[in-house]
Design a protein around this motif. Sequence first.
Motif, PDB file in Angstrom:
ATOM      1  N   VAL A 239       0.845  -1.444   0.054  1.00  0.00           N
ATOM      2  CA  VAL A 239       0.170   0.033   0.046  1.00  0.00           C
ATOM      3  C   VAL A 239       0.936   1.216  -0.014  1.00  0.00           C
ATOM      4  O   VAL A 239       1.809   1.301   0.716  1.00  0.00           O
ATOM      5  CB  VAL A 239      -0.934  -0.006   1.423  1.00  0.00           C
ATOM      6  N   PHE A 240       0.359   2.084  -0.811  1.00  0.00           N
ATOM      7  CA  PHE A 240       0.872   3.568  -0.825  1.00  0.00           C
ATOM      8  C   PHE A 240      -0.175   4.402  -0.393  1.00  0.00           C
ATOM      9  O   PHE A 240      -1.346   4.246  -0.904  1.00  0.00           O
ATOM     10  CB  PHE A 240       1.660   4.287  -1.933  1.00  0.00           C
ATOM     11  N   VAL A 241      -0.322   5.162   0.641  1.00  0.00           N
ATOM     12  CA  VAL A 241      -1.555   5.984   1.091  1.00  0.00           C
ATOM     13  C   VAL A 241      -1.055   7.174   1.365  1.00  0.00           C
ATOM     14  O   VAL A 241       0.001   7.463   2.131  1.00  0.00           O
ATOM     15  CB  VAL A 241      -2.182   5.360   2.396  1.00  0.00           C
ATOM     16  N   GLU A 242      -1.724   8.232   0.730  1.00  0.00           N
ATOM     17  CA  GLU A 242      -1.426   9.611   0.932  1.00  0.00           C
ATOM     18  C   GLU A 242      -1.820  10.009   2.584  1.00  0.00           C
ATOM     19  O   GLU A 242      -2.295   9.513   3.151  1.00  0.00           O
ATOM     20  CB  GLU A 242      -2.403  10.548   0.159  1.00  0.00           C
ATOM     21  N   LYS A 243      -1.017  11.197   2.942  1.00  0.00           N
ATOM     22  CA  LYS A 243      -1.081  11.590   4.346  1.00  0.00           C
ATOM     23  C   LYS A 243      -2.496  12.443   4.368  1.00  0.00           C
ATOM     24  O   LYS A 243      -2.965  12.931   3.282  1.00  0.00           O
ATOM     25  CB  LYS A 243       0.315  12.534   4.605  1.00  0.00           C
ATOM     26  N   PRO A 244      -3.027  12.597   5.637  1.00  0.00           N
ATOM     27  CA  PRO A 244      -2.730  11.838   6.736  1.00  0.00           C
ATOM     28  C   PRO A 244      -3.319  10.126   6.831  1.00  0.00           C
ATOM     29  O   PRO A 244      -4.037   9.866   5.875  1.00  0.00           O
ATOM     30  CB  PRO A 244      -3.485  12.409   7.837  1.00  0.00           C
ATOM     31  N   LEU A 245      -2.450   9.365   7.388  1.00  0.00           N
ATOM     32  CA  LEU A 245      -2.404   8.170   7.316  1.00  0.00           C
ATOM     33  C   LEU A 245      -4.032   7.621   7.863  1.00  0.00           C
ATOM     34  O   LEU A 245      -4.392   6.526   7.291  1.00  0.00           O
ATOM     35  CB  LEU A 245      -1.665   7.300   8.310  1.00  0.00           C
ATOM     36  N   ALA A 246      -4.434   8.623   8.606  1.00  0.00           N
ATOM     37  CA  ALA A 246      -5.857   8.225   9.166  1.00  0.00           C
ATOM     38  C   ALA A 246      -6.382   9.324   9.908  1.00  0.00           C
ATOM     39  O   ALA A 246      -5.787  10.551  10.012  1.00  0.00           O
ATOM     40  CB  ALA A 246      -5.825   7.024  10.210  1.00  0.00           C
ATOM     41  N   ASP A 247      -7.471   9.504  10.163  1.00  0.00           N
ATOM     42  CA  ASP A 247      -8.312  10.500  10.927  1.00  0.00           C
ATOM     43  C   ASP A 247      -8.194  10.430  12.629  1.00  0.00           C
ATOM     44  O   ASP A 247      -8.538  11.513  13.214  1.00  0.00           O
ATOM     45  CB  ASP A 247     -10.016  10.588  10.531  1.00  0.00           C
ATOM     46  N   THR A 248      -7.893   9.321  12.759  1.00  0.00           N
ATOM     47  CA  THR A 248      -7.536   9.094  14.234  1.00  0.00           C
ATOM     48  C   THR A 248      -6.093   8.341  14.615  1.00  0.00           C
ATOM     49  O   THR A 248      -5.852   7.764  13.746  1.00  0.00           O
ATOM     50  CB  THR A 248      -8.582   8.383  15.120  1.00  0.00           C
ATOM     51  N   VAL A 249      -5.756   8.414  15.801  1.00  0.00           N
ATOM     52  CA  VAL A 249      -4.306   7.774  16.034  1.00  0.00           C
ATOM     53  C   VAL A 249      -4.632   6.358  16.106  1.00  0.00           C
ATOM     54  O   VAL A 249      -3.727   5.435  15.706  1.00  0.00           O
ATOM     55  CB  VAL A 249      -3.687   8.464  17.463  1.00  0.00           C
ATOM     56  N   ASP A 250      -5.908   5.911  16.734  1.00  0.00           N
ATOM     57  CA  ASP A 250      -6.151   4.359  16.795  1.00  0.00           C
ATOM     58  C   ASP A 250      -6.323   3.747  15.562  1.00  0.00           C
ATOM     59  O   ASP A 250      -5.585   2.758  15.408  1.00  0.00           O
ATOM     60  CB  ASP A 250      -7.421   4.396  17.607  1.00  0.00           C
ATOM     61  N   ASP A 251      -6.953   4.373  14.695  1.00  0.00           N
ATOM     62  CA  ASP A 251      -6.991   4.047  13.189  1.00  0.00           C
ATOM     63  C   ASP A 251      -5.653   3.758  12.425  1.00  0.00           C
ATOM     64  O   ASP A 251      -5.289   2.980  11.736  1.00  0.00           O
ATOM     65  CB  ASP A 251      -7.919   4.647  12.448  1.00  0.00           C
TER      66      ASP A 251
END
Length: 355
Positions: A91-103
């Motif tokens: 996987v390449f994923v654009e920033k931010p990695l997620a909307d929450t730290v837990d995710d």
Amino acid sequence: MNAQRVLVVGLGNMGLSHALAYTRIEGYEIAGLCTRNIDAMDLPAALRDASRFTDFDEALAATRPDVVSINTWSDTHAPYAIRAMEAGAHVFVEKPLADTVDDAQRVVDTAMRTGRKLVIGYILRHHPSWIKFIEIARTLGAPHVFRMNLNQQSSGTAWDAHKRLLQSLSPIVDCGVHYVDVMCQITKAKPVQVHGVGARLTEDMPEGMYNYGHLHVTFDDGSVGWYEAGWGPMMSETAYFVKDVIGPKGSVSIVMAETVGDIRSDDINAHTKTNQILLHHAALKDDGSFAKADERISTTDEPDHDGLCEREQRFLLRAIQEDVDLTDHMNDAVRSLRIVLAADEAVRTGKVVTL
């Protein structure tokens, strides 16, 4: 070695640049393109023969890709990345990695468990001038003072794009992860406290969202820093681009050369362009004057935005082919996200957040 077949999800500004990068790099081939309005898009010639999809899960099942490139709105980053890795794709994923730290941590945990490579789109990590800037900043001694911003006076389609981002993310979260990551690369110290302030300068966004923010972070080595970001037609173009690090031995700054001309704050190439690095030495002679003149390091031959996207994808390909350990890369992404989300919490609560 067989080419890595890539499913590109999301074809906005970043997604399209990444998709075209895959077509230029030997070792990749496009397996499919997925975005909601793909049937209405006039795609570049290099992408017109690719299979097209409007649904992520359908595209994932139909193409069975080796790599999934996720360039969608941030609230889909974590679920798409996890489903892609569970299906066997890197996987390449654009920033931010997620909307929450837990995710974000769940995404990293999935990469560790499945053995899939996970690269997050921290484009400045692949920029030769920013790499040089960070190297110089590390020689200035500790503690550091970080002063950084990126304000964008946006109108027309640029403001439309910002309003879409403001449906879920504030500017200090969306843009801030880049520059907080730079701070963390330089100091290597542990962030301990975060504060933030924000202002809602228009009603043209969801209730509770703000389009201007200012975060402050302190580290356990005594380093301190701030980052400022604002979007919209009301934003000032004065001092919109500040990239400055100070240490006991001097300072280093990214500056626009006098010959650059009229560069606007909503020019995406200007967001990464350095033009010059200015190094100031603090050492004094016996008479109190400066012992060494300031140095100006030219960076006029640096890559443009599309060139930087290509560098990111070459990094991913090397990570796959050479089994590069990305543990620090992934953990750093979670750390910078933790800081900017703490700043967002501070804006909304008015309290200093201890990490």
